[in-house]
Write a protein that holds these residues in place. Structure first.
Motif, PDB file in Angstrom:
ATOM      1  N   ARG A 115      36.875  42.176  50.168  1.00  0.00           N
ATOM      2  CA  ARG A 115      38.161  42.833  49.973  1.00  0.00           C
ATOM      3  C   ARG A 115      38.294  43.312  48.527  1.00  0.00           C
ATOM      4  NH1 ARG A 115      41.783  41.042  53.935  1.00  0.00           N
ATOM      5  NH2 ARG A 115      42.704  43.110  53.632  1.00  0.00           N
ATOM      6  N   THR A 116      39.276  44.171  48.304  1.00  0.00           N
ATOM      7  CA  THR A 116      39.465  44.744  46.967  1.00  0.00           C
ATOM      8  C   THR A 116      39.803  43.672  45.926  1.00  0.00           C
ATOM      9  OG1 THR A 116      40.683  46.369  45.676  1.00  0.00           O
ATOM     10  CG2 THR A 116      41.941  45.182  47.351  1.00  0.00           C
ATOM     11  N   ARG A 117      39.470  43.986  44.676  1.00  0.00           N
ATOM     12  CA  ARG A 117      39.845  43.084  43.576  1.00  0.00           C
ATOM     13  C   ARG A 117      41.151  43.533  42.911  1.00  0.00           C
ATOM     14  NH1 ARG A 117      36.298  39.004  44.790  1.00  0.00           N
ATOM     15  NH2 ARG A 117      36.897  37.993  42.847  1.00  0.00           N
ATOM     16  N   CYS A 118      41.894  44.448  43.496  1.00  0.00           N
ATOM     17  CA  CYS A 118      43.210  44.832  42.956  1.00  0.00           C
ATOM     18  C   CYS A 118      44.011  43.555  42.701  1.00  0.00           C
ATOM     19  CB  CYS A 118      43.947  45.732  43.943  1.00  0.00           C
ATOM     20  SG  CYS A 118      45.660  46.041  43.433  1.00  0.00           S
ATOM     21  N   PRO A 119      44.490  43.361  41.461  1.00  0.00           N
ATOM     22  CA  PRO A 119      45.140  42.082  41.148  1.00  0.00           C
ATOM     23  C   PRO A 119      46.389  41.817  41.979  1.00  0.00           C
ATOM     24  CG  PRO A 119      45.451  43.669  39.353  1.00  0.00           C
ATOM     25  CD  PRO A 119      44.446  44.261  40.299  1.00  0.00           C
ATOM     26  N   TYR A 120      47.070  42.861  42.396  1.00  0.00           N
ATOM     27  CA  TYR A 120      48.311  42.665  43.165  1.00  0.00           C
ATOM     28  C   TYR A 120      48.015  42.262  44.607  1.00  0.00           C
ATOM     29  CZ  TYR A 120      50.077  45.135  39.108  1.00  0.00           C
ATOM     30  OH  TYR A 120      50.378  45.507  37.819  1.00  0.00           O
ATOM     31  N   PHE A 121      46.861  42.686  45.113  1.00  0.00           N
ATOM     32  CA  PHE A 121      46.451  42.275  46.461  1.00  0.00           C
ATOM     33  C   PHE A 121      46.221  40.764  46.485  1.00  0.00           C
ATOM     34  CE2 PHE A 121      42.794  41.301  49.250  1.00  0.00           C
ATOM     35  CZ  PHE A 121      43.373  41.597  50.480  1.00  0.00           C
ATOM     36  N   ARG A 122      45.696  40.245  45.380  1.00  0.00           N
ATOM     37  CA  ARG A 122      45.319  38.833  45.330  1.00  0.00           C
ATOM     38  C   ARG A 122      46.448  37.921  44.864  1.00  0.00           C
ATOM     39  NH1 ARG A 122      39.708  38.240  45.423  1.00  0.00           N
ATOM     40  NH2 ARG A 122      39.774  36.380  44.150  1.00  0.00           N
ATOM     41  N   ASP A 123      47.635  38.483  44.637  1.00  0.00           N
ATOM     42  CA  ASP A 123      48.758  37.680  44.130  1.00  0.00           C
ATOM     43  C   ASP A 123      49.953  37.908  45.053  1.00  0.00           C
ATOM     44  OD1 ASP A 123      50.881  36.577  42.823  1.00  0.00           O
ATOM     45  OD2 ASP A 123      50.367  37.396  40.845  1.00  0.00           O
ATOM     46  N   THR A 124      50.281  36.911  45.833  1.00  0.00           N
ATOM     47  CA  THR A 124      51.313  37.090  46.864  1.00  0.00           C
ATOM     48  C   THR A 124      52.716  37.248  46.280  1.00  0.00           C
ATOM     49  OG1 THR A 124      51.478  34.700  47.124  1.00  0.00           O
ATOM     50  CG2 THR A 124      50.023  35.860  48.662  1.00  0.00           C
ATOM     51  N   ALA A 125      52.847  37.118  44.960  1.00  0.00           N
ATOM     52  CA  ALA A 125      54.165  37.324  44.339  1.00  0.00           C
ATOM     53  C   ALA A 125      54.493  38.817  44.217  1.00  0.00           C
ATOM     54  CB  ALA A 125      54.205  36.666  42.960  1.00  0.00           C
ATOM     55  N   HIS A 126      53.495  39.686  44.449  1.00  0.00           N
ATOM     56  CA  HIS A 126      53.706  41.129  44.262  1.00  0.00           C
ATOM     57  C   HIS A 126      53.618  41.891  45.580  1.00  0.00           C
ATOM     58  CE1 HIS A 126      52.565  39.887  40.157  1.00  0.00           C
ATOM     59  NE2 HIS A 126      53.432  40.826  39.809  1.00  0.00           N
ATOM     60  N   ALA A 127      54.345  43.013  45.623  1.00  0.00           N
ATOM     61  CA  ALA A 127      54.277  43.881  46.802  1.00  0.00           C
ATOM     62  C   ALA A 127      52.889  44.512  46.894  1.00  0.00           C
ATOM     63  CB  ALA A 127      55.338  44.971  46.698  1.00  0.00           C
ATOM     64  N   CYS A 128      52.381  44.604  48.109  1.00  0.00           N
ATOM     65  CA  CYS A 128      51.064  45.212  48.323  1.00  0.00           C
ATOM     66  C   CYS A 128      50.964  45.667  49.779  1.00  0.00           C
ATOM     67  CB  CYS A 128      49.964  44.198  48.005  1.00  0.00           C
ATOM     68  SG  CYS A 128      48.324  44.757  48.510  1.00  0.00           S
ATOM     69  N   ASN A 129      50.839  46.978  49.959  1.00  0.00           N
ATOM     70  CA  ASN A 129      50.755  47.538  51.319  1.00  0.00           C
ATOM     71  C   ASN A 129      49.518  47.070  52.075  1.00  0.00           C
ATOM     72  OD1 ASN A 129      53.103  49.146  51.311  1.00  0.00           O
ATOM     73  ND2 ASN A 129      52.052  50.719  50.086  1.00  0.00           N
ATOM     74  N   LYS A 130      48.466  46.777  51.342  1.00  0.00           N
ATOM     75  CA  LYS A 130      47.228  46.349  52.006  1.00  0.00           C
ATOM     76  C   LYS A 130      47.388  44.930  52.567  1.00  0.00           C
ATOM     77  CE  LYS A 130      43.132  47.609  50.200  1.00  0.00           C
ATOM     78  NZ  LYS A 130      42.560  48.390  51.316  1.00  0.00           N
ATOM     79  N   ARG A 131      48.078  44.080  51.808  1.00  0.00           N
ATOM     80  CA  ARG A 131      48.286  42.697  52.252  1.00  0.00           C
ATOM     81  C   ARG A 131      49.455  42.601  53.226  1.00  0.00           C
ATOM     82  NH1 ARG A 131      51.310  39.966  49.214  1.00  0.00           N
ATOM     83  NH2 ARG A 131      50.581  40.876  47.259  1.00  0.00           N
ATOM     84  N   GLU A 132      50.553  43.281  52.905  1.00  0.00           N
ATOM     85  CA  GLU A 132      51.764  43.251  53.741  1.00  0.00           C
ATOM     86  C   GLU A 132      52.175  44.702  54.009  1.00  0.00           C
ATOM     87  OE1 GLU A 132      52.361  39.094  53.981  1.00  0.00           O
ATOM     88  OE2 GLU A 132      53.456  40.714  55.014  1.00  0.00           O
TER      89      GLU A 132
END
Ligand SMILES: Cc1cc2nc3c(=O)[nH]c(=O)nc-3n(C[C@H](O)[C@H](O)[C@H](O)COP(=O)(O)OP(=O)(O)OC[C@H]3O[C@@H](n4cnc5c(N)ncnc54)[C@H](O)[C@@H]3O)c2cc1C
Ligand code: SF4
Length: 332
Positions: free
Chosen positions: A120-137
């Motif tokens: 999966r991507t190393r985008c820091p926001y993808f890996r941090d559930t405190a931030h919005a991320c279309n790929k994760r949610e």
């Protein structure tokens, strides 16, 4: 990490059945191979599978010659074994170089061909559930657009996601025109490496052509092009144990001073391993010289769309392409 059910599959059919027959939704089931991506993401609660199926017992750990003169890499072959395989080093050097430029020796000993394709991507926001991320949610927004995006993509981006595909292996597989062999509830099929990863568009959570319940069984490398030269160049913030800011995989063959065949794929700059078709088009039939390499690099990056912090990648990628082509043809 959340609680999950764990099972082991001994055959590919069992793995497919375990996935498709899981009592929870198919999307909540994950295969585990080397575990170097999945387990990290489970610890971060980014991946929350209800069922984990261990596929390490499957007979998919061989490197075999194909009747067509190519090479088949079982999905469970370890990255270190592939990179150090004599035939890979001789006929598919760009793949060996790409794999050895990634991660660390310990990780490469565990990581598998199939797992690497699906990292999966190393985008820091993808890996941090405190931030919005279309790929994760899906539908939650993209924190990277307007946020920290220095490492992220400039090619193939959408207004919903600009994350890079972080793999080195996958860039080489695209340049080599490999195919990904898949088995699932509807049978077997193969997908060209260049079509395996999807652009983010409005559905960045959909990353590959893999359908629910399908397993990667192998990667097939076509017969090597006689007389071709190959090169993988990776540019990054430090010389080891770091993801690419920009990388280029080149397979090139010269004939009578002209470029007869060339395949170029880029890493670190695209939302998927990026085939530089425009650059290939510019180079085919031309002389292998610095001016033509620069024209090709300009063509490759023509459609690049920078975000607030990653505009530097456009010139970096152009120089990376020129240098990779130069290095490959110096050997030619
Ligand atoms: C610190 C660190 C640094 C790294 N640096 C780099 C780098 O510089 N370059 C680089 O390219 N990579 C890098 N990596 C990523 C590494 O290459 C991947 O983690 C690894 O290749 C994943 O393989 P795996 O077998 O461990 O996958 P797993 O973690 O087991 O699985 C990953 C995903 O693939 C799925 N999966 C696995 N096998 C199959 C299959 N056969 N069929 C269907 N689904 C499957 C799993 O369900 C999961 O979703 C780094 C990783 C770490 C932790
Ligand atoms: S770039 Fe993609 S992965 Fe990163 S925060 Fe935006 S949607 Fe998520």
């Amino acid at each position: 990490m959340e609680a999950f059910k764990f099972s082991r599959a001994a055959t590919v059919d069992q793995a497919v059945a375990a996935h498709a027959g899981a009592t929870t939704a198919i999307a909540e089931t994950r295969f585990v191979a080397g575990g170097t991506t999945l387990i990290d993401l489970m610890k971060l609660s980014v991946e929350r599978p209800k069922v984990v199926v261990d596929i390490n017992g499957l007979p998919l750990d061989k490197v075999e010659a194909t009747p067509e003169g190519g090479l088949r890499l079982g999905a469970l072959t370890r990255n270190a074994d592939v990179a150090n395989h004599d035939v890979v080093k001789r006929d598919y050097a760009v793949l060996s170089e790409a794999i050895l430029s990634g991660a660390s020796p310990q990780l490469r000993n565990m990581a598998t061909t199939g797992g690497n394709l699906l990292q999966r991507t190393r985008c820091p926001y993808f890996r941090d559930t405190a931030h919005a991320c279309n790929k994760r949610e899906p539908g939650s927004g993209c924190s990277a657009i307007g946020g920290h995006n220095r490492m992220l993509a400039v090619l193939g981006v959408s207004s919903d996601c600009i994350a890079t595909n972080p793999s080195d292996q996958n860039v080489a597989l695209v340049a080599l025109e490999a195919t990904i062999d898949i088995q699932g509830p509807s049978g077997k099929r193969s997908v060209p490496a260049g079509q395996f990863h999807l652009l983010p568009g409005t559905t960045p959570h959909r990353e590959t052509a893999l359908q629910p319940g399908e397993i990667i069984t192998s990667v097939t490398l076509p017969k090597p092009i006689a007389g071709s030269k190959q090169f993988y160049l990776k540019l990054r913030d430090r010389a080891a144990y770091e993801f690419a800011l920009s990388s280029t995989a080149v397979v090139i063959k010269l004939s009578g001073g002209k470029i007869e065949h060339v395949r170029i794929a880029l890493g670190g700059v695209g939302t998927k391993p990026w085939r530089a078709l425009e650059a290939e088009h510019e180079l085919t039939g031309k002389s292998a010289d610095a001016a033509n390499f620069r024209i090709a690099a300009e063509a490759a990056m023509r459609d690049a769309k920078p975000a607030s912090e990653n505009g530097y990648k456009i010139e970096l990628a152009k120089r990376c392409i020129v240098r990779a082509l130069t290095n490959a043809t110096v050997q030619a």
